[in-house]
Design a protein around this motif. Structure first.
Motif, PDB file in Angstrom:
ATOM      1  N   SER A   1       8.294   3.126   3.387  1.00  0.00           N
ATOM      2  CA  SER A   1       8.315   2.404   2.373  1.00  0.00           C
ATOM      3  C   SER A   1       9.744   1.835   1.884  1.00  0.00           C
ATOM      4  N   ILE A   2      10.612   2.670   2.225  1.00  0.00           N
ATOM      5  CA  ILE A   2      11.962   2.078   2.069  1.00  0.00           C
ATOM      6  C   ILE A   2      12.334   1.196   2.957  1.00  0.00           C
ATOM      7  N   LEU A   3      12.010   1.465   4.121  1.00  0.00           N
ATOM      8  CA  LEU A   3      12.681   0.691   5.319  1.00  0.00           C
ATOM      9  C   LEU A   3      12.099  -0.663   5.217  1.00  0.00           C
ATOM     10  N   ILE A   4      10.635  -0.672   4.812  1.00  0.00           N
ATOM     11  CA  ILE A   4      10.241  -2.045   4.953  1.00  0.00           C
ATOM     12  C   ILE A   4      10.288  -2.880   3.752  1.00  0.00           C
ATOM     13  N   ASN A   5      10.511  -2.170   2.626  1.00  0.00           N
ATOM     14  CA  ASN A   5      11.058  -2.927   1.279  1.00  0.00           C
ATOM     15  C   ASN A   5      12.323  -3.732   1.483  1.00  0.00           C
ATOM     16  N   ILE A   6      13.211  -2.937   2.042  1.00  0.00           N
ATOM     17  CA  ILE A   6      14.382  -3.103   2.261  1.00  0.00           C
ATOM     18  C   ILE A   6      14.492  -4.316   3.210  1.00  0.00           C
TER      19      ILE A   6
ATOM     20  N   ALA B   1       9.792   5.474 -16.349  1.00  0.00           N
ATOM     21  CA  ALA B   1       9.549   7.035 -16.743  1.00  0.00           C
ATOM     22  C   ALA B   1       9.832   7.623 -15.390  1.00  0.00           C
ATOM     23  N   TYR B   2       9.281   7.159 -14.428  1.00  0.00           N
ATOM     24  CA  TYR B   2       9.576   7.761 -12.916  1.00  0.00           C
ATOM     25  C   TYR B   2      10.680   7.869 -12.701  1.00  0.00           C
ATOM     26  N   LEU B   3      11.601   6.892 -12.765  1.00  0.00           N
ATOM     27  CA  LEU B   3      12.831   6.970 -12.389  1.00  0.00           C
ATOM     28  C   LEU B   3      13.694   7.671 -13.420  1.00  0.00           C
ATOM     29  N   ARG B   4      13.448   7.436 -14.420  1.00  0.00           N
ATOM     30  CA  ARG B   4      13.995   8.419 -15.329  1.00  0.00           C
ATOM     31  C   ARG B   4      14.087   9.968 -15.245  1.00  0.00           C
ATOM     32  N   VAL B   5      13.073  10.436 -14.916  1.00  0.00           N
ATOM     33  CA  VAL B   5      12.705  11.729 -14.513  1.00  0.00           C
ATOM     34  C   VAL B   5      13.436  12.375 -13.373  1.00  0.00           C
TER      35      VAL B   5
ATOM     36  N   MET C   1       0.983  -1.082   0.169  1.00  0.00           N
ATOM     37  CA  MET C   1      -0.058  -0.004   0.019  1.00  0.00           C
ATOM     38  C   MET C   1       0.811   1.264   0.038  1.00  0.00           C
ATOM     39  N   LEU C   2       1.907   1.211   0.645  1.00  0.00           N
ATOM     40  CA  LEU C   2       2.857   2.423   0.616  1.00  0.00           C
ATOM     41  C   LEU C   2       3.344   2.669  -0.597  1.00  0.00           C
ATOM     42  N   SER C   3       3.596   1.377  -1.358  1.00  0.00           N
ATOM     43  CA  SER C   3       4.161   1.624  -2.805  1.00  0.00           C
ATOM     44  C   SER C   3       2.884   2.191  -3.801  1.00  0.00           C
ATOM     45  N   VAL C   4       1.817   1.778  -3.536  1.00  0.00           N
ATOM     46  CA  VAL C   4       0.913   2.162  -4.282  1.00  0.00           C
ATOM     47  C   VAL C   4       0.748   3.711  -4.046  1.00  0.00           C
ATOM     48  N   PHE C   5       0.718   4.399  -2.983  1.00  0.00           N
ATOM     49  CA  PHE C   5       0.707   5.552  -2.905  1.00  0.00           C
ATOM     50  C   PHE C   5       1.612   6.310  -3.433  1.00  0.00           C
TER      51      PHE C   5
ATOM     52  N   LEU D   1      10.901  -5.797  -4.742  1.00  0.00           N
ATOM     53  CA  LEU D   1      10.993  -5.202  -3.599  1.00  0.00           C
ATOM     54  C   LEU D   1      12.078  -3.868  -3.823  1.00  0.00           C
ATOM     55  N   PHE D   2      13.152  -4.321  -4.767  1.00  0.00           N
ATOM     56  CA  PHE D   2      14.169  -3.356  -5.219  1.00  0.00           C
ATOM     57  C   PHE D   2      13.557  -2.237  -5.944  1.00  0.00           C
ATOM     58  N   ILE D   3      12.589  -2.539  -6.925  1.00  0.00           N
ATOM     59  CA  ILE D   3      11.937  -1.565  -7.603  1.00  0.00           C
ATOM     60  C   ILE D   3      11.208  -0.562  -6.911  1.00  0.00           C
ATOM     61  N   PHE D   4      10.344  -1.061  -5.944  1.00  0.00           N
ATOM     62  CA  PHE D   4       9.386  -0.171  -5.142  1.00  0.00           C
ATOM     63  C   PHE D   4      10.280   0.572  -4.081  1.00  0.00           C
ATOM     64  N   MET D   5      11.247   0.154  -3.773  1.00  0.00           N
ATOM     65  CA  MET D   5      12.229   0.970  -2.870  1.00  0.00           C
ATOM     66  C   MET D   5      12.785   2.350  -3.877  1.00  0.00           C
ATOM     67  N   LEU D   6      13.116   1.856  -4.948  1.00  0.00           N
ATOM     68  CA  LEU D   6      13.852   3.105  -5.803  1.00  0.00           C
ATOM     69  C   LEU D   6      12.475   4.116  -6.215  1.00  0.00           C
ATOM     70  N   VAL D   7      11.417   3.633  -6.365  1.00  0.00           N
ATOM     71  CA  VAL D   7      10.285   4.314  -6.531  1.00  0.00           C
ATOM     72  C   VAL D   7      10.027   5.585  -5.495  1.00  0.00           C
ATOM     73  N   ALA D   8      10.333   4.774  -4.285  1.00  0.00           N
ATOM     74  CA  ALA D   8      10.053   5.577  -2.994  1.00  0.00           C
ATOM     75  C   ALA D   8      11.156   6.702  -2.805  1.00  0.00           C
ATOM     76  N   VAL D   9      12.450   6.274  -3.222  1.00  0.00           N
ATOM     77  CA  VAL D   9      13.463   7.239  -3.155  1.00  0.00           C
ATOM     78  C   VAL D   9      12.982   8.318  -4.297  1.00  0.00           C
ATOM     79  N   ALA D  10      12.741   7.870  -5.455  1.00  0.00           N
ATOM     80  CA  ALA D  10      12.310   8.777  -6.547  1.00  0.00           C
ATOM     81  C   ALA D  10      11.161   9.961  -6.258  1.00  0.00           C
ATOM     82  N   LEU D  11      10.573   9.344  -5.201  1.00  0.00           N
ATOM     83  CA  LEU D  11       9.537  10.292  -4.785  1.00  0.00           C
ATOM     84  C   LEU D  11       9.897  11.570  -3.725  1.00  0.00           C
TER      85      LEU D  11
END
Length: 590
Positions: free
Chosen positions: A529-534, A145-149, A124-128, A433-443
């Motif tokens: 999200s970063i903490l839980i995914n890792i 696209a999100y990570l590229r930006v 759910m955190l990743s969904v947000f 989990l790795f991808i979802f962590m990166l998306v949270a960092v990108a946010l």
């Protein structure tokens, strides 16, 4: 291949869809014109890498210039209703119907419901995070696209490789699970429909031709029409929901609370170990974000579709997990078809066929939505020329990316033919989990950094706090993964995570606010999200990490020999450089 030449070079590169494609359709960039050009490009690898690692794309560039490279627009046919059912159809499949039994019996016991809660919170955190990006960057590229930006070309490529791995392995795992429940429906064991080859290594020697056949059928459906696929999906998903309600009601009539007497036989470690694997059951919602490009009103439809479908899914998962462990002792749960066999064991033989049919139905929709999502990821990655632009072609008649769909599902069918489900599920969880962590960092980067506006001091503080958040999360996961029974390290690592997040919230001003819909409680939710995914990564076995490391190494080899040079050529093409400044631009190196 249609090639339009401007004064500076290639303007549009998209295969025309005919069968007389040449090398130029697959490698049209100047670096691959001939061998001398390629060797010259290889000699500039260092300077080109320094350029691309600092390069960030822009929202407008991803939504217009990059999208135009497909030659034809995808049709905007989808609403929140379609997205919600796509989300449910994408997620509820082999995870709940297969892995629930395996985890409950071998890893966690009846506390598998808590494992689903932990995985659900992480999802759910990743969904947000995904929702905010999908609303503001409604692109078929999804997280690529999100990570590229926000994080630049190189991190986007590493993320892209893992996205593709996620989809290929996820589809293969579901297809093999499809065979298991089909066997149950036919009163057979799964291996009765598989071909044993003794000369091949164990875990790869049970060939599954039925899984391959199912994937081929899914491929044919998904290339026909996105809207048609959506109609099929939500009708099928409604039928699936009816069957799930039946399982819950009928299961509770056979519940025995004595089966919950030994609730958590393996303690907290078992709960989190199972959570890491059961995260597989939530995979699929990210495919919905790739459909933003085909959504009529992204700002309204995407939040309802993503958050709504994940809420429904989490409630259903937890309820079904409770039902399964109340129906029979966890030690007697069948691994291959837990729900069907559970009904058979409590005297409801007829119900096992309804359950098996429902499972097959759920897995079919998961495969279908996965096929739609993975093709759109591949299409957008190809638009960037990190892989051959031939895969970016969108068919003018169907409005679907046929080339990308066929290639992805071919790879999926090959993996499904050979590989055991347990290997697939663990490797899939790492990648996701790795991808979802990166998306949270990108946010976090998106909210706290804007080029040309953020002060250097604030940028440096942002980097420092993000490094501390990631570092403390890794330390927490590593300590947990070492199977230590102590607690001293947590007293150090968790406060570091907390005060780093607090510092980011207090000392770094946000550079931008979301235009329409945004993640609440920033930076706390992305940081959590970063903490839980890792942390969940720390519960996965070392063999899966070895396979993940090998895949990452292969990605890097491809990137430095092909992807880097292709994307560099496109970014430095004068027709691209004449667009608004800093689009795909890093350090200018002429």
């Amino acid at each position: 291949m249609e090639v339009t030449k401007g004064d500076g070079g290639l303007k549009k590169r998209n295969c025309c869809g005919k069968f007389n494609c040449s090398k130029a359709d697959f490698l049209p960039e100047p670096s691959f014109k001939d061998w001398p050009s390629y060797f010259k490009a290889l000699g500039q690898t260092g300077s080109r890498f320094r350029d691309r690692i600092t390069a960030r794309s822009s929202e407008d560039f991803e939504l217009h210039e990059v999208r135009a490279r497909s030659g034809h627009e995808m049709k905007k046919d989808l609403t929140w209703w379609d997205l919600c059912w796509f989300g449910i159809g994408a997620v509820i499949g082999s995870g709940i119907f297969v892995l629930t039994g395996e985890m409950a019996k071998e890893v966690v016991g009846p506390a598998v419901v808590l494992s689903y809660v932990v995985s659900g919170v992480s999802a759910m955190l990743s969904v947000f995070c995904y929702t905010e990006f999908a609303v503001e960057i409604p692109s078929a590229g999804g997280s690529f696209a999100y990570l590229r930006v926000e994080l630049g070309d190189f991190m986007a490529f590493i993320g892209a490789g893992n996205i593709l791995l996620e989809y290929v392995i996820g589809g293969a795992a579901v297809a093999r699970s499809w065979t298991s429940y089909f066997a149950t429906l036919c009163n057979h064991k799964p291996n009765d429909f598989r071909i044993h080859v003794s000369s091949i290594q164990e875990n790869y020697n049970e060939l599954d031709p039925i899984a391959v056949f199912v994937i081929v059928v899914i491929c044919l459906i998904s290339v026909y029409s996105t809207k048609g696929t959506s109609r099929f999906n939500y009708i099928a998903s409604i039928l699936h929901m009816i069957i799930l309600v039946f399982i819950i009601i009928a299961g509770f009539t056979k519940a025995d609370t004595k089966n919950y007497s030994d609730f958590a036989p393996h303690g907290a470690r078992g709960i989190f170990a199972a959570s890491a694997v059961l995260f597989f059951a939530y995979i699929g919602f990210d495919a919905v974000s790739t459909m933003a490009e085909e959504t009529k009103k992204p700002s309204k439809d995407i939040p309802i579709g993503l958050v709504g479908s994940m809420t429904i899914t989490t409630v259903l998962y937890c309820t079904l997990a409770v039902v399964l462990c109340l129906m029979q002792p966890y030690t007697k749960i069948d691994i291959d078809a837990p729900f069907s066999v559970a009904f058979k064991d409590v005297g409801m033989d007829w119900a096992q066929y309804i359950v098996a049919f429902g499972a097959l139905k759920g897995m079919t929709t998961v495969l279908l939505v996965s096929a739609v999502g993975q093709a759109r990821y591949l299409t957008h990655i190809a638009r960037s020329h990190m892989i051959t632009p031939w895969l970016a072609n969108v068919n003018s008649k169907t409005g679907t990316p046929i080339n990308a769909t066929i290639v992805m599902l071919t790879a999926t069918s090959i993996i499904a033919l050979f590989t055991n489900l347990s290997i697939l599920s663990n490797l899939l969880s790492i990648s996701t989990l790795f991808i979802f962590m990166l998306v949270a960092v990108a946010l976090l980067v998106r909210r706290y950094y804007a080029t040309g506006e953020t002060l250097d001091a604030d940028r440096n503080k942002l980097i420092a706090f993000i490094v501390l958040i990631i570092g403390s999360s890794i330390a927490t996961a590593a300590y947990w993964g070492l199977d230590s029974s102590g607690w001293i390290a947590y007293v150090i690592t968790l406060p570091i995570w907390f005060f780093s997040t607090l510092g980011l919230w207090f000392f770094v001003p946000q550079a931008r606010a979301p235009k329409v819909w945004g993640v609440p409680l920033v930076p706390w939710l992305p940081s959590a999200s970063i903490l839980i995914n890792i942390f969940l990564l720390g519960s996965i076995d070392k063999d899966s990490f070895a396979r993940f490391g090998l895949w990452t190494l292969l990605l890097l080899v491809y990137y430095f020999f092909i992807g880097l040079h292709a994307s560099y050529d496109v970014a430095k093409d004068e027709t691209v450089a004449s667009a608004p400044p800093r689009l795909e631009e890093g350090i200018v190196d002429k």
